[in-house]
Design a protein around this motif. Sequence first.
Motif, PDB file in Angstrom:
ATOM      1  N   ALA A  52     -10.622   9.212  -9.426  1.00  0.00           N
ATOM      2  CA  ALA A  52     -10.843   8.472  -8.181  1.00  0.00           C
ATOM      3  C   ALA A  52     -10.248   7.069  -8.288  1.00  0.00           C
ATOM      4  O   ALA A  52      -9.610   6.579  -7.353  1.00  0.00           O
ATOM      5  N   ARG A  53     -10.430   6.423  -9.424  1.00  0.00           N
ATOM      6  CA  ARG A  53      -9.873   5.087  -9.633  1.00  0.00           C
ATOM      7  C   ARG A  53      -8.350   5.117  -9.604  1.00  0.00           C
ATOM      8  O   ARG A  53      -7.710   4.222  -9.033  1.00  0.00           O
ATOM      9  N   ALA A  54      -7.766   6.160 -10.168  1.00  0.00           N
ATOM     10  CA  ALA A  54      -6.305   6.284 -10.166  1.00  0.00           C
ATOM     11  C   ALA A  54      -5.771   6.476  -8.743  1.00  0.00           C
ATOM     12  O   ALA A  54      -4.756   5.872  -8.375  1.00  0.00           O
ATOM     13  N   ILE A  55      -6.456   7.286  -7.955  1.00  0.00           N
ATOM     14  CA  ILE A  55      -6.038   7.477  -6.559  1.00  0.00           C
ATOM     15  C   ILE A  55      -6.155   6.163  -5.802  1.00  0.00           C
ATOM     16  O   ILE A  55      -5.265   5.794  -5.023  1.00  0.00           O
ATOM     17  N   ARG A  56      -7.239   5.437  -6.027  1.00  0.00           N
ATOM     18  CA  ARG A  56      -7.414   4.141  -5.354  1.00  0.00           C
ATOM     19  C   ARG A  56      -6.325   3.157  -5.765  1.00  0.00           C
ATOM     20  O   ARG A  56      -5.835   2.381  -4.942  1.00  0.00           O
ATOM     21  N   ASN A  57      -5.925   3.171  -7.036  1.00  0.00           N
ATOM     22  CA  ASN A  57      -4.845   2.291  -7.492  1.00  0.00           C
ATOM     23  C   ASN A  57      -3.520   2.645  -6.828  1.00  0.00           C
ATOM     24  O   ASN A  57      -2.746   1.754  -6.464  1.00  0.00           O
ATOM     25  N   LEU A  58      -3.240   3.933  -6.669  1.00  0.00           N
ATOM     26  CA  LEU A  58      -2.015   4.345  -5.989  1.00  0.00           C
ATOM     27  C   LEU A  58      -2.011   3.914  -4.527  1.00  0.00           C
ATOM     28  O   LEU A  58      -0.993   3.458  -4.008  1.00  0.00           O
ATOM     29  N   VAL A  59      -3.141   4.043  -3.873  1.00  0.00           N
ATOM     30  CA  VAL A  59      -3.252   3.615  -2.477  1.00  0.00           C
ATOM     31  C   VAL A  59      -3.035   2.105  -2.375  1.00  0.00           C
ATOM     32  O   VAL A  59      -2.311   1.636  -1.494  1.00  0.00           O
ATOM     33  N   ALA A  60      -3.633   1.347  -3.265  1.00  0.00           N
ATOM     34  CA  ALA A  60      -3.470  -0.103  -3.244  1.00  0.00           C
ATOM     35  C   ALA A  60      -2.019  -0.505  -3.508  1.00  0.00           C
ATOM     36  O   ALA A  60      -1.496  -1.425  -2.871  1.00  0.00           O
ATOM     37  N   GLY A  65       0.859  -5.754   0.348  1.00  0.00           N
ATOM     38  CA  GLY A  65       1.346  -6.668   1.359  1.00  0.00           C
ATOM     39  C   GLY A  65       1.030  -6.262   2.790  1.00  0.00           C
ATOM     40  O   GLY A  65       1.270  -7.011   3.715  1.00  0.00           O
ATOM     41  N   ARG A  66       0.512  -5.077   2.982  1.00  0.00           N
ATOM     42  CA  ARG A  66       0.150  -4.624   4.325  1.00  0.00           C
ATOM     43  C   ARG A  66      -1.353  -4.677   4.488  1.00  0.00           C
ATOM     44  O   ARG A  66      -2.037  -5.408   3.811  1.00  0.00           O
ATOM     45  N   ARG A  67      -1.828  -3.868   5.379  1.00  0.00           N
ATOM     46  CA  ARG A  67      -3.258  -3.774   5.655  1.00  0.00           C
ATOM     47  C   ARG A  67      -4.010  -3.293   4.407  1.00  0.00           C
ATOM     48  O   ARG A  67      -3.477  -2.541   3.598  1.00  0.00           O
ATOM     49  N   ARG A  68      -5.253  -3.693   4.250  1.00  0.00           N
ATOM     50  CA  ARG A  68      -6.084  -3.282   3.118  1.00  0.00           C
ATOM     51  C   ARG A  68      -6.642  -1.888   3.376  1.00  0.00           C
ATOM     52  O   ARG A  68      -7.107  -1.582   4.465  1.00  0.00           O
ATOM     53  N   TYR A  69      -6.597  -1.041   2.357  1.00  0.00           N
ATOM     54  CA  TYR A  69      -7.126   0.320   2.461  1.00  0.00           C
ATOM     55  C   TYR A  69      -8.269   0.507   1.472  1.00  0.00           C
ATOM     56  O   TYR A  69      -8.204   0.034   0.343  1.00  0.00           O
ATOM     57  N   ILE A  70      -9.303   1.216   1.923  1.00  0.00           N
ATOM     58  CA  ILE A  70     -10.458   1.535   1.094  1.00  0.00           C
ATOM     59  C   ILE A  70     -10.615   3.046   1.098  1.00  0.00           C
ATOM     60  O   ILE A  70     -10.594   3.666   2.157  1.00  0.00           O
ATOM     61  N   LEU A  71     -10.739   3.642  -0.088  1.00  0.00           N
ATOM     62  CA  LEU A  71     -10.920   5.089  -0.191  1.00  0.00           C
ATOM     63  C   LEU A  71     -12.376   5.407  -0.469  1.00  0.00           C
ATOM     64  O   LEU A  71     -12.947   4.949  -1.461  1.00  0.00           O
ATOM     65  N   ASP A  72     -12.992   6.164   0.434  1.00  0.00           N
ATOM     66  CA  ASP A  72     -14.357   6.665   0.254  1.00  0.00           C
ATOM     67  C   ASP A  72     -14.288   8.165   0.036  1.00  0.00           C
ATOM     68  O   ASP A  72     -13.677   8.881   0.836  1.00  0.00           O
ATOM     69  N   ILE A  73     -14.913   8.644  -1.029  1.00  0.00           N
ATOM     70  CA  ILE A  73     -14.982  10.066  -1.298  1.00  0.00           C
ATOM     71  C   ILE A  73     -16.368  10.532  -0.865  1.00  0.00           C
ATOM     72  O   ILE A  73     -17.374  10.125  -1.456  1.00  0.00           O
ATOM     73  N   LEU A  74     -16.410  11.347   0.161  1.00  0.00           N
ATOM     74  CA  LEU A  74     -17.677  11.789   0.749  1.00  0.00           C
ATOM     75  C   LEU A  74     -18.061  13.161   0.230  1.00  0.00           C
ATOM     76  O   LEU A  74     -17.206  14.011  -0.010  1.00  0.00           O
ATOM     77  N   ASP A  75     -19.357  13.388   0.076  1.00  0.00           N
ATOM     78  CA  ASP A  75     -19.823  14.703  -0.353  1.00  0.00           C
ATOM     79  C   ASP A  75     -20.411  15.479   0.795  1.00  0.00           C
ATOM     80  O   ASP A  75     -20.587  15.060   1.874  1.00  0.00           O
TER      81      ASP A  75
END
Length: 75
Positions: A52-60, A65-75
Amino acid sequence: MRELVEFLARSLVEEPDQVRVTEVRRDHATVLELRVSPADLGKVIGRQGRTARAIRNLVAAAARGRRRYILDILD
């Protein structure tokens, strides 16, 4: 960005047709809500949250320089 998260999640899980990514726009950020089948939840989170941390790092990195993205993993 939604397509990136969806591609990564589908590559990790046993049931790729159960992967759903929804974008929710907020004031200063976009929240990407990732849903997978309950059986695949551990594969997306990984040991101690490493995957999950690796996916979040790739998204960031992709959103630099653009909009901020937050990844939520829902169950």
